[in-house]
Enzyme design. Structure first.
Site, PDB file in Angstrom:
ATOM      1  N   GLU A  69      22.578 122.848  38.138  1.00 38.87           N
ATOM      2  CA  GLU A  69      22.547 122.126  39.417  1.00 38.87           C
ATOM      3  C   GLU A  69      23.587 122.671  40.395  1.00 38.87           C
ATOM      4  O   GLU A  69      24.286 121.917  41.073  1.00 38.87           O
ATOM      5  CB  GLU A  69      22.743 120.625  39.189  1.00 38.87           C
ATOM      6  CG  GLU A  69      21.667 120.016  38.302  1.00 38.87           C
ATOM      7  CD  GLU A  69      21.840 118.519  38.076  1.00 38.87           C
ATOM      8  OE1 GLU A  69      22.842 117.949  38.560  1.00 38.87           O
ATOM      9  OE2 GLU A  69      20.977 117.917  37.405  1.00 38.87           O
ATOM     10  N   GLU A 119      16.817 118.975  31.844  1.00 33.91           N
ATOM     11  CA  GLU A 119      17.343 117.601  31.799  1.00 33.91           C
ATOM     12  C   GLU A 119      16.234 116.669  32.224  1.00 33.91           C
ATOM     13  O   GLU A 119      15.555 116.906  33.240  1.00 33.91           O
ATOM     14  CB  GLU A 119      18.538 117.404  32.747  1.00 33.91           C
ATOM     15  CG  GLU A 119      19.852 117.925  32.248  1.00 33.91           C
ATOM     16  CD  GLU A 119      20.999 117.621  33.211  1.00 33.91           C
ATOM     17  OE1 GLU A 119      20.967 116.550  33.875  1.00 33.91           O
ATOM     18  OE2 GLU A 119      21.920 118.441  33.302  1.00 33.91           O
TER      19      GLU A 119
END
Length: 915
Positions: free
Chosen positions: A515, A608
């Site tokens: 991220e 995720e």
């Protein structure tokens, strides 16, 4: 500490680590063994003295580099908030960075970019580095050591360390000092200090000389001590660590939290992580094994050398003789102060392949590689490895030895709960064992290099691993995170990381970022990604790369760079379900189809997913009618108790329930599977209640107790296992006659629910349904029974009852025989039972642990994320009927008694044995 010894052809191969000195020694001594091994390695785990400055303001000024002022650490900001640009720094004081950077040179490919050490010896006049400094008043510690885990927890909104970093005093500056002695024979050797992990900004002095260091706290590195060692007196090590505030989004720990080694090697030697065995053309009938060794010559004259390598089977933690095969010898010339890379190949027939459980078996081999010069053995190295063929195929998934392995994975942070960041093999093994019971076959290491022993375990236990190195690149998530050193250290960190871990067969992919803020910066961010990707391929062309995207879309430059498509939450959609429409932040419709269309040749997986939240055994009413909903005060969350409902329907604002994620993945069979956030609760990031200490994300709580969500995943991931699980508990005084929904998770396909013998209906799972819900049940004390069926036949049954008040304790140890090595652990579950022997699911009475015999209490816990009692305390409240005591062996053998008491309850005792 284990020492594995094997005799073959009259030679002793010492595998793993040599024993540390006995606990009564204040100086760690490394002596040449009688077997005349050409290299040795001893754990420097004892004899350390430790001092931490009371405050950062009182610390010395021997800093690696200046850092930007800490104006706002934004503890508790949304996990998917956009990272921001770095702050421009002004240096107005002396720093030691220039003396530390040369440590990275071995991992910088372009010689023109390597660092030259300046003249001078900064810090040489500082008392702590002096050999005659009196550190007798400093704390005695044994490694691995986490300076913060004993607390105290820091409560309140204005605490120096907030919930994001676990409310523990991990920030600060501290020193470690230890001594070691060498003898005359060691003058022929080179002496190295190997550090598996130091949190963080490590700088090392030996005998008052600054040797070097490494700032990234998760990196493993070594320093050549040879120019600084003495043979006529003890050598004084001094290690300074500087753990910044607001440097992490989770609990980082602090200190020398992984093993530290003293290594002695010959002048003509294998390089650090210098031997690699790679397999190709793999089948059950044959495999080609290519052995590559990097050799360096520290002598002042050139040498002629020969590489000899033998192959052994590895079973039950040791090699099996005789040798299965031998690689062809390779001879070479190596110049003085030079390096050479040697290659040799072997065709092995009928190899036993490494593969993940339960479909395959994790077979392992050992390569014993030797350097010979003029008929004399000069160095020997052992390398454990596995033979396997892994392909990541678009539309098919992960193929291991030709068989599709669907990723049933979880994300794991590096801490070990109440033991903190200090690595312990048994604690890590326990985590993996419980995950295996859940049905997990793959681990994503979030978001940093793990302890090397963890990968030893995943190799042995047959897990697939996505090995991740960075949470940030140039753009920051917290003011003092890795972005401060990324430009200087990312190449060295990445090359060292891959060289350390590339021999592990469990590792199937390199994840280079999580991220990262460069998702938002177009071509500039893609260029950073491309540089890291290229470095990874130089170091290991056999494994694909990944970087996890929670924002970048298929048409953005960065998504095209990596070998795979690694999606965080975007696959099932972010804030796209009906219950999330009022929320602000990233909003994304399900993107698996869009990425599959844009990248038809790339594997797609969910790196995720979920980010569901719950507190074990806590249930709140009324219940959301949705199968996925964001937690909020009064809607799944209680701001007074800091607890989240365990109906397993509530999530972080950007997340989705397990039900929604499993349904989405099932609808997209082209996706290779995914990794749940997270497998275990971890210290820090306590979304949604940052007044707490630890996360709510885990399928298993911090103490290792299963949440209800455990059984939801187990039902989906182990369909062959007959099981059914009911929730909630059935102790609800004051709710008589009120609606109290009952849910069941089962590997069956239908179930019937009974309350006090009265049927509440028989429900059948529909496509995309992962729970059975009886949402109109009204509470009445007594008994609730569920009978699950599969294909019309009875499959499993569970019964829960309204219990009485707690009246007694019961202890259950995960193992009762320990190794007398000072590290082994027994995890003892403390149960609060009623008079009929039933766990009381609402019990929160305090208990106290007493230990006699050769052991100590390492920690206690209860799984309550809001409990700010020190983990070091022998007294603690139970949480919903359970508590935990962690007992650590000493280095003495004997019988151990563990007794637990609680006011008003019958005490319990259990015996352990240390051998």
């Amino acid at each position: 500490m284990k020492r594995l010894v094997w005799l073959a052809a009259g030679l002793q191969l010492i595998l793993g680590c040599s024993p540390s000195p006995s606990s009564d020694q204040s100086t760690a001594t490394a002596q040449t063994t009688a077997t005349a091994e050409p290299r040795s390695r001893v754990a420097l785990d004892q004899g350390w003295r430790f001092y931490k400055y009371p405050t950062a303001e009182q610390a010395d000024r021997l800093i690696y580099d200046v850092r930007p002022p800490l104006l706002d650490d934004e503890d508790g900001k949304a996990a998917d908030a956009q990272p921001t640009e770095a702050v421009e720094l002004t240096r107005n004081q002396a720093v030691l960075k220039a003396w530390v950077l040369p440590t990275a040179n071995a991992f910088i490919a372009n010689p023109a970019q390597q660092h030259q050490r300046p003249a001078g010896n900064p810090g040489s006049d500082f008392p702590f580095v002096q050999t005659n400094f009196d550190d007798s008043q400093w704390q005695q510690v044994r490694l691995p050591h986490d300076w913060a885990i004993a607390g105290p927890f820091l409560a309140g909104d204005d605490a120096a360390v907030g919930g994001g970093m676990g409310r523990l005093p991990s920030p600060g500056v501290a020193w470690y000092r230890n001594k070691f002695s060498l003898n005359e024979q060691d003058k022929q050797q080179r002496i190295y200090l190997e550090i598996d992990g130091a949190m963080s900004y490590a700088m090392v002095w030996l005998n008052g000389e600054l040797v070097g260091g490494w700032p990234y706290g998760y990196a493993s590195f070594e320093l050549d001590l040879t120019p600084y060692v003495r043979f006529d007196r003890p050598n004084q090590l001094a290690i300074r660590l500087d753990n910044p505030a607001a440097s992490s989004r989770w609990y980082p720990g602090g200190g020398l939290y992984r093993d530290v080694w003293l290594s002695k090697r010959p002048q003509l030697q294998f390089s650090q992580w210098g031997t690699l065995v790679q397999s190709s053309q793999v089948s059950t009938s044959s495999a080609r094994l290519t052995l590559q060794s990097n050799v360096e010559n520290h002598q002042t004259q050139s040498a002629e050398l020969t590489l000899k390598s033998r192959l052994y089977a590895w079973q039950d933690g040791q090699p099996l003789g005789p040798a299965l095969a031998q690689w062809p010898d390779v001879s070479s010339h190596i110049p003085a102060a030079g390096k050479v890379q040697l290659h040799t190949e072997l065709q092995l027939t009928n190899p036993k392949l490494w593969g993940p459980l339960p479909q395959q078996h994790p077979h392992l081999y050992l390569a014993v590689t030797e350097l010979w010069q003029q008929g004399k053995l000069v160095d020997r190295q052992q390398q454990r490895f596995g033979i396997r063929d892994v392909k990541l195929v678009s539309g098919q998934g992960v193929l291991v030895n030709g068989e599709k392995i669907y990723l049933q994975g979880v994300n794991q942070h590096h801490d070990l709960g109440a033991l903190g960041a200090a690595f312990n093999r048994r604690a890590a093994e326990r985590q993996l064992q419980l995950l295996r019971e859940l049905g997990v076959n793959a681990i994503r290491l979030a978001h940093n290099p793990a302890a090397p022993e963890l990968l030893d375990l995943t190799d042995e236990m047959g897990f697939l691993v996505v090995n991740e190195i960075f949470d940030v690149w140039q753009r920051k998530k917290t003011p003092h995170d890795f972005h401060l050193i990324f430009d200087d250290w990312s190449e060295a960190d990445l090359r060292a990381f891959i060289r350390r871990d590339r021999q592990h067969p469990s590792v199937i992919m390199w994840s280079l970022g999580n991220e990262v803020g460069e998702q938002y910066t177009g071509e500039a961010g893609a260029a950073v990604a491309q540089r890291l990707h290229d470095i990874a391929k130089q170091e290991d062309p056999t494994r694909p790369t990944a970087a996890s995207f929670n924002y970048a879309k298929p048409d953005m430059p960065i998504t095209a760079v990596m070998d795979s498509i690694s999606l965080n939450y975007q696959g099932e959609g972010i804030r796209n379900a009906p219950a999330y429409q009022h929320l602000q932040g990233i909003r994304t419709e399900p993107l698996y189809p869009a990425f599959a269309k844009a990248f038809p040749d790339k594997l797609i997986f969910s790196s995720e997913n979920a980010a569901a939240v719950s507190s074990r055994g806590e249930y709140q009413f009324p219940l959301t009618p949705h199968d996925s909903a964001p937690v909020a005060d009064g809607a799944g969350g209680d701001p007074a108790s800091l607890q989240v409902s365990s109906y397993e329907l509530y999530t972080a604002p950007f997340g989705s329930s397990a039900d929604k994620v499993l349904r989405s993945l099932a609808a997209h069979p082209e996706v290779a599977g995914g990794f749940v956030w997270s497998g275990w609760d971890y210290l820090g990031e306590p979304t949604p209640y940052y007044a707490a200490r630890s996360s709510y994300f885990g399928v298993i709580d911090l103490a290792g107790f299963k949440k209800d969500r455990f059984y939801l995943y187990q039902a989906a991931w182990r369909p062959e296992l007959p099981m059914v699980h009911l929730l909630p508990h059935w102790n609800w005084p004051g709710r008589e006659g009120e609606i109290t929904p009952v849910h069941a998770f089962t590997s069956g396909d239908e179930a019937e629910l009974f309350v006090n013998g009265q049927s509440q209906g028989r429900l059948k799972k529909q496509p995309g349904q992962y729970r059975l819900r009886w949402d109109k049940v009204r509470y009445q004390p007594g008994e609730v029974t569920v009978i699950a069926y599969k294909n019309g036949a009875k499959w499993a049954e569970q019964r829960i009852e309204t219990t009485g008040a707690p009246s007694q304790l019961q202890l259950e140890a995960d193992r009762t025989t320990l190794s007398a090595d000072g590290r082994d652990l027994s995890f003892i579950t403390i149960k609060l039972l009623d008079a009929q022997g039933r766990v009381v699911p609402t019990a929160k009475q305090a208990f106290e642990v007493h230990i006699s015999g050769p052991a100590e209490l390492a920690a206690t816990d209860n799984g309550d994320p809001a409990d700010l009692t020190s983990f070091a305390s022998a007294k603690r409240h139970s949480f919903n009927g359970l508590g935990l005591a962690i007992v650590r062996s000493s280095q003495q053998k004997g019988e151990i008694k563990v007794r637990v008491t609680a006011e008003g309850l019958v005490a319990a005792e259990i015996g352990l044995s240390s051998r």
